[in-house]
Design a protein around this motif. Sequence first.
Motif, PDB file in Angstrom:
ATOM      1  N   MET A  32      25.592  20.867 -15.914  1.00 39.85           N
ATOM      2  CA  MET A  32      26.034  20.918 -14.542  1.00 39.85           C
ATOM      3  C   MET A  32      25.061  21.806 -13.765  1.00 39.85           C
ATOM      4  O   MET A  32      24.760  22.919 -14.195  1.00 39.85           O
ATOM      5  CB  MET A  32      27.452  21.482 -14.489  1.00 39.85           C
ATOM      6  N   GLN A  33      24.609  21.325 -12.657  1.00 37.34           N
ATOM      7  CA  GLN A  33      23.655  22.065 -11.830  1.00 37.34           C
ATOM      8  C   GLN A  33      24.430  23.013 -10.904  1.00 37.34           C
ATOM      9  O   GLN A  33      24.982  22.599  -9.894  1.00 37.34           O
ATOM     10  CB  GLN A  33      22.794  21.080 -11.029  1.00 37.34           C
ATOM     11  N   THR A  34      24.443  24.281 -11.258  1.00 37.27           N
ATOM     12  CA  THR A  34      25.215  25.243 -10.470  1.00 37.27           C
ATOM     13  C   THR A  34      24.464  25.751  -9.255  1.00 37.27           C
ATOM     14  O   THR A  34      25.027  26.490  -8.455  1.00 37.27           O
ATOM     15  CB  THR A  34      25.646  26.438 -11.339  1.00 37.27           C
ATOM     16  N   ALA A  35      23.212  25.352  -9.088  1.00 41.49           N
ATOM     17  CA  ALA A  35      22.457  25.760  -7.901  1.00 41.49           C
ATOM     18  C   ALA A  35      22.775  24.857  -6.707  1.00 41.49           C
ATOM     19  O   ALA A  35      22.368  25.157  -5.592  1.00 41.49           O
ATOM     20  CB  ALA A  35      20.958  25.727  -8.202  1.00 41.49           C
ATOM     21  N   ASP A  36      23.507  23.793  -6.929  1.00 41.14           N
ATOM     22  CA  ASP A  36      23.862  22.858  -5.869  1.00 41.14           C
ATOM     23  C   ASP A  36      24.827  23.530  -4.891  1.00 41.14           C
ATOM     24  O   ASP A  36      25.952  23.886  -5.262  1.00 41.14           O
ATOM     25  CB  ASP A  36      24.512  21.620  -6.480  1.00 41.14           C
ATOM     26  N   PRO A  37      24.441  23.711  -3.635  1.00 39.70           N
ATOM     27  CA  PRO A  37      25.299  24.393  -2.661  1.00 39.70           C
ATOM     28  C   PRO A  37      26.646  23.698  -2.456  1.00 39.70           C
ATOM     29  O   PRO A  37      27.674  24.358  -2.279  1.00 39.70           O
ATOM     30  CB  PRO A  37      24.486  24.382  -1.364  1.00 39.70           C
ATOM     31  N   GLY A  38      26.657  22.393  -2.491  1.00 42.05           N
ATOM     32  CA  GLY A  38      27.902  21.652  -2.324  1.00 42.05           C
ATOM     33  C   GLY A  38      28.869  21.927  -3.465  1.00 42.05           C
ATOM     34  O   GLY A  38      30.072  22.120  -3.251  1.00 42.05           O
TER      35      GLY A  38
ATOM     36  N   ARG B  53      28.874  24.573  -5.416  1.00 35.72           N
ATOM     37  CA  ARG B  53      29.308  25.966  -5.316  1.00 35.72           C
ATOM     38  C   ARG B  53      30.394  26.129  -4.256  1.00 35.72           C
ATOM     39  O   ARG B  53      31.370  26.849  -4.451  1.00 35.72           O
ATOM     40  CB  ARG B  53      28.117  26.870  -5.029  1.00 35.72           C
ATOM     41  N   ARG B  54      30.250  25.425  -3.127  1.00 37.41           N
ATOM     42  CA  ARG B  54      31.241  25.499  -2.052  1.00 37.41           C
ATOM     43  C   ARG B  54      32.571  24.913  -2.520  1.00 37.41           C
ATOM     44  O   ARG B  54      33.623  25.517  -2.331  1.00 37.41           O
ATOM     45  CB  ARG B  54      30.747  24.764  -0.803  1.00 37.41           C
ATOM     46  N   ARG B  55      32.516  23.744  -3.155  1.00 33.50           N
ATOM     47  CA  ARG B  55      33.744  23.104  -3.634  1.00 33.50           C
ATOM     48  C   ARG B  55      34.433  23.968  -4.693  1.00 33.50           C
ATOM     49  O   ARG B  55      35.661  24.099  -4.706  1.00 33.50           O
ATOM     50  CB  ARG B  55      33.449  21.710  -4.182  1.00 33.50           C
ATOM     51  N   TYR B  56      33.648  24.559  -5.567  1.00 30.45           N
ATOM     52  CA  TYR B  56      34.216  25.433  -6.592  1.00 30.45           C
ATOM     53  C   TYR B  56      34.887  26.640  -5.938  1.00 30.45           C
ATOM     54  O   TYR B  56      36.010  27.008  -6.306  1.00 30.45           O
ATOM     55  CB  TYR B  56      33.127  25.896  -7.564  1.00 30.45           C
ATOM     56  N   ALA B  57      34.225  27.254  -4.979  1.00 30.74           N
ATOM     57  CA  ALA B  57      34.797  28.419  -4.292  1.00 30.74           C
ATOM     58  C   ALA B  57      36.091  28.040  -3.577  1.00 30.74           C
ATOM     59  O   ALA B  57      37.072  28.800  -3.607  1.00 30.74           O
ATOM     60  CB  ALA B  57      33.781  28.990  -3.307  1.00 30.74           C
TER      61      ALA B  57
END
Length: 64
Positions: free
Chosen positions: A1-7, A9-13
């Motif tokens: 899983m690419q955790t550098a993806d801003p989208g 990270r936003r969805r996870y947050a």
Amino acid sequence: MQTADPGLRRRYAEAAAAQRGAIAAELRAAGAAHLRLRTDRGLAAGHGAFRRRAAARRTRGTTR
């Protein structure tokens, strides 16, 4: 899983915030105290704030 993806990270947050909110609401509904601890802050600071809030609630005569 690419955790550098801003989208991602936003969805996870957003999902994590929703989960924390749901847990807090359930605890409040049950009348339980809620001690929130964080890994980026010291345990003593979080516990101290929790105890101050609990003492303030007791002096107001409330249980939550």
